[in-house]
Scaffold this motif. Structure first.
Motif, PDB file in Angstrom:
ATOM      1  N   ARG A  72       6.548   6.698   8.855  1.00 51.18           N
ATOM      2  CA  ARG A  72       5.625   5.840   8.106  1.00 51.18           C
ATOM      3  C   ARG A  72       6.178   5.614   6.685  1.00 51.18           C
ATOM      4  NH1 ARG A  72       1.159   8.695   8.687  1.00 51.18           N
ATOM      5  NH2 ARG A  72       0.708   7.672  10.661  1.00 51.18           N
ATOM      6  N   GLY A  73       6.680   6.678   6.065  1.00 54.61           N
ATOM      7  CA  GLY A  73       7.250   6.551   4.726  1.00 54.61           C
ATOM      8  C   GLY A  73       8.464   5.646   4.703  1.00 54.61           C
ATOM      9  N   ILE A  74       9.327   5.777   5.690  1.00 55.21           N
ATOM     10  CA  ILE A  74      10.517   4.926   5.756  1.00 55.21           C
ATOM     11  C   ILE A  74      10.121   3.464   5.972  1.00 55.21           C
ATOM     12  CG2 ILE A  74      12.565   4.388   7.151  1.00 55.21           C
ATOM     13  CD1 ILE A  74      12.908   7.454   7.501  1.00 55.21           C
ATOM     14  N   ALA A  75       9.159   3.237   6.851  1.00 56.65           N
ATOM     15  CA  ALA A  75       8.688   1.865   7.078  1.00 56.65           C
ATOM     16  C   ALA A  75       8.109   1.274   5.800  1.00 56.65           C
ATOM     17  CB  ALA A  75       7.656   1.835   8.205  1.00 56.65           C
ATOM     18  N   GLU A  76       7.389   2.081   5.040  1.00 59.36           N
ATOM     19  CA  GLU A  76       6.812   1.602   3.783  1.00 59.36           C
ATOM     20  C   GLU A  76       7.907   1.277   2.759  1.00 59.36           C
ATOM     21  OE1 GLU A  76       4.029   0.087   1.390  1.00 59.36           O
ATOM     22  OE2 GLU A  76       3.708   0.751   3.451  1.00 59.36           O
ATOM     23  N   ILE A  77       8.952   2.087   2.722  1.00 60.24           N
ATOM     24  CA  ILE A  77      10.082   1.805   1.826  1.00 60.24           C
ATOM     25  C   ILE A  77      10.715   0.457   2.177  1.00 60.24           C
ATOM     26  CG2 ILE A  77      12.443   2.521   1.231  1.00 60.24           C
ATOM     27  CD1 ILE A  77      11.380   5.463   1.532  1.00 60.24           C
ATOM     28  N   ASN A  82      11.360  -5.285   0.767  1.00 60.35           N
ATOM     29  CA  ASN A  82      11.418  -6.668   1.222  1.00 60.35           C
ATOM     30  C   ASN A  82      10.210  -7.492   0.761  1.00 60.35           C
ATOM     31  OD1 ASN A  82      13.883  -7.016   3.076  1.00 60.35           O
ATOM     32  ND2 ASN A  82      13.050  -5.031   3.630  1.00 60.35           N
ATOM     33  N   GLY A  83       9.411  -6.921  -0.144  1.00 57.49           N
ATOM     34  CA  GLY A  83       8.280  -7.654  -0.697  1.00 57.49           C
ATOM     35  C   GLY A  83       7.188  -7.975   0.292  1.00 57.49           C
ATOM     36  N   LEU A  84       7.014  -7.134   1.300  1.00 53.08           N
ATOM     37  CA  LEU A  84       5.994  -7.379   2.315  1.00 53.08           C
ATOM     38  C   LEU A  84       4.716  -6.624   1.979  1.00 53.08           C
ATOM     39  CD1 LEU A  84       8.304  -6.984   5.423  1.00 53.08           C
ATOM     40  CD2 LEU A  84       7.568  -9.107   4.323  1.00 53.08           C
ATOM     41  N   ASP A  85       3.601  -7.255   2.207  1.00 52.61           N
ATOM     42  CA  ASP A  85       2.317  -6.592   2.001  1.00 52.61           C
ATOM     43  C   ASP A  85       2.102  -5.567   3.089  1.00 52.61           C
ATOM     44  OD1 ASP A  85       0.807  -9.707   1.041  1.00 52.61           O
ATOM     45  OD2 ASP A  85       1.674  -8.168  -0.224  1.00 52.61           O
TER      46      ASP A  85
END
Length: 87
Positions: A72-77, A82-85
């Protein structure tokens, strides 16, 4: 060539303070300084702070064993880079 979203390094040799800066420098020289880098290994807290100060997005140690939380942390990084909400 494949639009890399993140670079993950696993360094168990204790050479993280030598290898990680080399990788960061290489990415910057290749024009990829915006690609986040995460590092895992047996890394003392003071070294983790130093790596973060150099630009590493996250440092994972043996204390970080919750795979779901790590992913989850890696996906959030990646999303943040990439400027995604957040979904």
């Amino acid at each position: 060539d494949e639009d890399v979203h993140i670079v993950g390094l696993s360094v168990l040799s204790g050479s993280h303070m030598n290898l990680v800066p080399e990788v960061l420098d290489g990415l910057r020289e290749a024009g990829l300084g915006d690609v986040p880098v995460v590092v895992g290994g047996i890394i003392p807290p003071s070294d983790a702070e130093a790596l973060t100060a150099l630009g590493v997005a996250a440092v994972f140690t043996p204390k970080d064993y919750g795979l779901t939380g790590i992913m989850r942390g890696i996906a959030e990084i990646v999303r943040t880079a990439n400027g995604l909400d957040r979904a």
